[in-house]
Design an enzyme around this catalytic site. Structure first.
Site, PDB file in Angstrom:
ATOM      1  N   ASN A 223      29.401  25.692-119.009  1.00  0.00           N
ATOM      2  CA  ASN A 223      28.463  25.479-120.114  1.00  0.00           C
ATOM      3  C   ASN A 223      29.223  25.580-121.430  1.00  0.00           C
ATOM      4  O   ASN A 223      30.428  25.814-121.443  1.00  0.00           O
ATOM      5  CB  ASN A 223      27.314  26.493-120.034  1.00  0.00           C
ATOM      6  CG  ASN A 223      27.824  27.911-120.121  1.00  0.00           C
ATOM      7  OD1 ASN A 223      28.358  28.334-121.142  1.00  0.00           O
ATOM      8  ND2 ASN A 223      27.706  28.659-119.028  1.00  0.00           N
ATOM      9  N   ALA A 287      27.820  37.162-121.962  1.00  0.00           N
ATOM     10  CA  ALA A 287      28.318  35.951-121.292  1.00  0.00           C
ATOM     11  C   ALA A 287      27.179  35.008-120.914  1.00  0.00           C
ATOM     12  O   ALA A 287      26.081  35.444-120.575  1.00  0.00           O
ATOM     13  CB  ALA A 287      29.091  36.343-120.033  1.00  0.00           C
ATOM     14  N   ASP A 291      24.247  29.930-113.737  1.00  0.00           N
ATOM     15  CA  ASP A 291      23.221  30.404-112.813  1.00  0.00           C
ATOM     16  C   ASP A 291      23.524  30.017-111.373  1.00  0.00           C
ATOM     17  O   ASP A 291      23.123  30.707-110.449  1.00  0.00           O
ATOM     18  CB  ASP A 291      21.852  29.842-113.232  1.00  0.00           C
ATOM     19  CG  ASP A 291      21.339  30.525-114.498  1.00  0.00           C
ATOM     20  OD1 ASP A 291      21.506  31.764-114.594  1.00  0.00           O
ATOM     21  OD2 ASP A 291      20.804  29.834-115.387  1.00  0.00           O
ATOM     22  N   LYS A 301      40.521  17.768-103.424  1.00  0.00           N
ATOM     23  CA  LYS A 301      39.747  16.995-104.390  1.00  0.00           C
ATOM     24  C   LYS A 301      38.769  16.065-103.649  1.00  0.00           C
ATOM     25  O   LYS A 301      39.162  15.366-102.707  1.00  0.00           O
ATOM     26  CB  LYS A 301      40.707  16.167-105.259  1.00  0.00           C
ATOM     27  CG  LYS A 301      39.992  15.444-106.349  1.00  0.00           C
ATOM     28  CD  LYS A 301      40.942  14.596-107.180  1.00  0.00           C
ATOM     29  CE  LYS A 301      40.116  13.619-107.997  1.00  0.00           C
ATOM     30  NZ  LYS A 301      40.877  12.502-108.468  1.00  0.00           N
ATOM     31  N   PRO A 319      25.204  35.759-108.452  1.00  0.00           N
ATOM     32  CA  PRO A 319      24.652  37.102-108.683  1.00  0.00           C
ATOM     33  C   PRO A 319      24.308  37.251-110.156  1.00  0.00           C
ATOM     34  O   PRO A 319      24.981  36.688-111.022  1.00  0.00           O
ATOM     35  CB  PRO A 319      25.813  38.028-108.309  1.00  0.00           C
ATOM     36  CG  PRO A 319      27.039  37.191-108.385  1.00  0.00           C
ATOM     37  CD  PRO A 319      26.614  35.790-108.052  1.00  0.00           C
ATOM     38  N   ASP A 320      23.250  37.986-110.454  1.00  0.00           N
ATOM     39  CA  ASP A 320      22.890  38.261-111.845  1.00  0.00           C
ATOM     40  C   ASP A 320      23.565  39.573-112.243  1.00  0.00           C
ATOM     41  O   ASP A 320      23.225  40.643-111.750  1.00  0.00           O
ATOM     42  CB  ASP A 320      21.369  38.345-111.988  1.00  0.00           C
ATOM     43  CG  ASP A 320      20.975  38.403-113.459  1.00  0.00           C
ATOM     44  OD1 ASP A 320      21.588  39.190-114.208  1.00  0.00           O
ATOM     45  OD2 ASP A 320      20.065  37.666-113.845  1.00  0.00           O
ATOM     46  N   ILE A 321      24.552  39.480-113.106  1.00  0.00           N
ATOM     47  CA  ILE A 321      25.374  40.647-113.445  1.00  0.00           C
ATOM     48  C   ILE A 321      24.548  41.682-114.200  1.00  0.00           C
ATOM     49  O   ILE A 321      24.592  42.878-113.913  1.00  0.00           O
ATOM     50  CB  ILE A 321      26.611  40.201-114.264  1.00  0.00           C
ATOM     51  CG1 ILE A 321      27.408  39.183-113.438  1.00  0.00           C
ATOM     52  CG2 ILE A 321      27.475  41.397-114.648  1.00  0.00           C
ATOM     53  CD1 ILE A 321      28.445  38.402-114.217  1.00  0.00           C
ATOM     54  N   PHE A 338      21.596  39.444-123.396  1.00  0.00           N
ATOM     55  CA  PHE A 338      21.329  38.381-124.355  1.00  0.00           C
ATOM     56  C   PHE A 338      20.443  37.354-123.661  1.00  0.00           C
ATOM     57  O   PHE A 338      20.503  37.210-122.445  1.00  0.00           O
ATOM     58  CB  PHE A 338      22.633  37.711-124.817  1.00  0.00           C
ATOM     59  CG  PHE A 338      23.208  38.332-126.061  1.00  0.00           C
ATOM     60  CD1 PHE A 338      23.657  39.636-126.043  1.00  0.00           C
ATOM     61  CD2 PHE A 338      23.288  37.610-127.244  1.00  0.00           C
ATOM     62  CE1 PHE A 338      24.185  40.221-127.190  1.00  0.00           C
ATOM     63  CE2 PHE A 338      23.819  38.176-128.390  1.00  0.00           C
ATOM     64  CZ  PHE A 338      24.262  39.476-128.376  1.00  0.00           C
ATOM     65  N   LYS A 356      15.247  42.287-115.561  1.00  0.00           N
ATOM     66  CA  LYS A 356      16.658  42.632-115.370  1.00  0.00           C
ATOM     67  C   LYS A 356      16.931  44.125-115.523  1.00  0.00           C
ATOM     68  O   LYS A 356      18.065  44.565-115.357  1.00  0.00           O
ATOM     69  CB  LYS A 356      17.522  41.843-116.348  1.00  0.00           C
ATOM     70  CG  LYS A 356      17.326  40.321-116.204  1.00  0.00           C
ATOM     71  CD  LYS A 356      18.526  39.553-116.649  1.00  0.00           C
ATOM     72  CE  LYS A 356      18.282  38.059-116.548  1.00  0.00           C
ATOM     73  NZ  LYS A 356      19.510  37.290-116.551  1.00  0.00           N
TER      74      LYS A 356
HETATM   75  N1  CTP Z   1      23.236  37.094-116.972  1.00  0.00           N
HETATM   76  C1  CTP Z   1      24.069  37.714-116.055  1.00  0.00           C
HETATM   77  N2  CTP Z   1      24.334  37.129-114.851  1.00  0.00           N
HETATM   78  C2  CTP Z   1      23.765  35.945-114.541  1.00  0.00           C
HETATM   79  C3  CTP Z   1      22.903  35.292-115.470  1.00  0.00           C
HETATM   80  C4  CTP Z   1      22.671  35.891-116.672  1.00  0.00           C
HETATM   81  O1  CTP Z   1      24.584  38.806-116.354  1.00  0.00           O
HETATM   82  N3  CTP Z   1      24.028  35.391-113.360  1.00  0.00           N
HETATM   83  C5  CTP Z   1      22.952  37.791-118.215  1.00  0.00           C
HETATM   84  C6  CTP Z   1      23.496  37.120-119.427  1.00  0.00           C
HETATM   85  O2  CTP Z   1      24.786  37.619-119.749  1.00  0.00           O
HETATM   86  C7  CTP Z   1      22.486  37.524-120.489  1.00  0.00           C
HETATM   87  C8  CTP Z   1      21.179  37.613-119.725  1.00  0.00           C
HETATM   88  O3  CTP Z   1      21.569  37.776-118.377  1.00  0.00           O
HETATM   89  O4  CTP Z   1      22.746  38.830-120.982  1.00  0.00           O
HETATM   90  C9  CTP Z   1      20.249  36.449-119.884  1.00  0.00           C
HETATM   91  O5  CTP Z   1      20.738  35.302-119.349  1.00  0.00           O
HETATM   92  P1  CTP Z   1      19.835  33.985-119.168  1.00  0.00           P
HETATM   93  O6  CTP Z   1      20.739  32.953-118.607  1.00  0.00           O
HETATM   94  O7  CTP Z   1      19.129  33.685-120.423  1.00  0.00           O
HETATM   95  O8  CTP Z   1      18.774  34.497-118.133  1.00  0.00           O
HETATM   96  P2  CTP Z   1      18.204  33.863-116.863  1.00  0.00           P
HETATM   97  O9  CTP Z   1      17.778  34.998-116.017  1.00  0.00           O
HETATM   98  O10 CTP Z   1      19.160  32.882-116.299  1.00  0.00           O
HETATM   99  O11 CTP Z   1      16.901  33.144-117.393  1.00  0.00           O
HETATM  100  P3  CTP Z   1      16.596  31.616-117.740  1.00  0.00           P
HETATM  101  O12 CTP Z   1      15.513  31.322-116.821  1.00  0.00           O
HETATM  102  O13 CTP Z   1      16.196  31.653-119.198  1.00  0.00           O
HETATM  103  O14 CTP Z   1      17.866  30.827-117.504  1.00  0.00           O
END
Ligand code: CTP
Length: 414
Positions: A223, A287, A291, A301, A319-321, A338, A356
């Site tokens: 991104n 960061a 997703d 390749k 994973p959602d950190i 953020f 979260k």
């Molecule tokens: N974040 C994270 N790990 C991920 C995705 C997001 O740690 N896999 C953290 C980002 O660093 C940020 C927060 O989650 O602090 C919000 O990220 P965002 O992408 O806006 O949240 P999403 O849960 O992906 O929601 P959306 O549906 O808006 O994409």
């Protein structure tokens, strides 16, 4: 030690503002050596720049006297930072293409120091595909580029392309040199209640930048995050005395002074680096984590198979950190996320806060050009309510946030 800037002034109507910039930099204790391009000398005199810098002003590559005494290689490397302000479309084009046909561009090609370009030009020149292509190239080459201001132009047109105010340029230069703000600028800045290092003894963990998820050895999903806001927060936390671990995705940014940086590419690497940096007093997850990643990155390749059908890509969720930390046995006392939003900003942020397990969400209005830009409009959403901050340079958002973190941690036990 005195920090030194090599200021290259290129020729545009905004060149006169370089005098005010030199004055502001000197006020902050930064030494400035100036180089004028031939056309810049039509707008400002070497004499006035020389008086303000209290140094010789360099103009001509073939000034043999200077060449004998100092040499262009040396001149380009004696600075801590090279600044091109104003940077015309012409000098940006020459920089992007590695053309060295005068003293200024020769220095830019010879330097091994970070470079900041501060463009200023007519709105149409700014939006021209060639200029945008050159800017893209310069950023990819690691040049810091400040966004120009919007407004009325000297030529009577209106739009983007004005040189940012000298104060904003000086602040950006100080940030790149990782200098603290001078005392007289701290009036509307964080009040550290007399304590200049309010985060001394604290460990602050920060993530920044994008992640890159491989598709095959040469392609990836990513991104547009530049990492600027996260790096500015890391710099502010280090200035406030914290031990800072900055886990960074692939970005073209210098490591701020006093920051421990861990470079990663993928979300899973970022999570592993974050978990191994624990425990932390506060974690600020800036960061823009991808997703999704491909279910299986190909070892070779991917090739077109002649059928006209694209290669199938199966995506799985990363994973959602932030959420992992929110429910972690070693959860930091203060956990900040953020949220990049384009609409219903506060509502989405509140939902994210709960989902979260974070303490605060810094909701970022990304409907403008925040990604990669230098300013940010944020709202701080907590269970207690919402604070709306004015649009500020990312460096000031960082200082204000770190002040708030310091205050929150000081009211909690160690
Ligand atoms: N974040 C994270 N790990 C991920 C995705 C997001 O740690 N896999 C953290 C980002 O660093 C940020 C927060 O989650 O602090 C919000 O990220 P965002 O992408 O806006 O949240 P999403 O849960 O992906 O929601 P959306 O549906 O808006 O994409």
């Amino acid at each position: 030690m005195t920090q030194r800037v090599l200021l290259i002034v290129s020729g545009g109507i905004a060149a006169y503002k370089s005098l005010e910039l030199v004055r502001l930099l000197r006020k902050r204790g930064i030494a400035v050596r100036a180089v004028l391009t031939q056309s810049a000398a039509q707008f400002v005199t070497p004499l006035s720049l020389g008086v303000l810098t209290e140094d010789q002003v360099y103009e001509d590559l073939f000034d043999l006297k200077a060449e004998r005494e100092i040499g262009h290689i040396q001149l380009s490397r004696q600075a801590d930072l090279v600044v091109v302000a104003p940077a015309t479309a012409n000098i940006l084009a020459r920089m992007a293409n590695g053309i060295a046909d005068d003293l200024a561009t020769t220095l830019l090609l010879a330097t091994d120091k970070p470079v900041l370009a501060v463009p200023a030009m007519n709105v149409r020149m700014w939006h021209h595909k060639a200029t945008q292509r050159n800017l893209h190239q310069l950023r990819a080459d690691g040049v810091h580029v400040m966004e120009p201001d919007d407004g009325a132009m000297a030529c009577g047109e209106f739009g983007k392309g004005r040189l940012p105010e000298p104060e904003a340029i000086a602040t950006e230069i100080a940030r790149l040199l990782a200098l603290p703000l001078p005392v007289d600028m701290l009036s509307d800045q964080p009040d550290f209640a007399g304590d200049a290092r309010p985060l001394a003894g604290r460990h602050i963990l920060i993530t920044a930048g994008p992640t890159q998820e491989p598709i095959d050895p040469v392609r990836y999903i990513a991104n547009r995050s530049s990492g600027k806001q996260g790096f500015a927060i890391a710099a502010a936390a280090a200035r406030a005395g914290a031990r800072v671990t900055l886990v960074a995705g692939p970005v073209h940014l210098l490591t701020p002074a006093g920051v421990d940086r861990v470079d990663v590419e993928t979300a899973r690497q970022m999570l592993a680096a974050v978990e191994s940096a624990l425990p932390a007093d506060a974690a600020i997850m800036v960061a823009a984590v991808a997703d999704w990643r491909t279910a299986d990155a190909a070892d070779q390749k991917l090739k077109k198979d002649g059928s006209g059908q694209p290669a199938p890509l199966t995506l799985v969720e990363n994973p959602d950190i932030l959420a992992t930390l929110g429910h972690h046995p070693q959860r930091p006392a203060l956990l900040i996320g953020f949220a990049a939003e384009t609409q219903q900003i506060a509502d989405h942020a509140r939902a994210k806060l709960a989902r979260k397990g974070a303490d605060w969400i810094v909701a970022n209005d990304v409907s403008g050009d925040v990604m990669g830009g230098d300013a940010n409009s944020v709202q701080i959403v907590t269970t207690a309510g919402i604070e709306t901050w004015p649009t500020l340079p990312k460096g000031e958002v960082a200082d204000k946030l770190i002040e708030k973190v310091a205050n929150a941690l000081s009211s909690r036990p160690d």
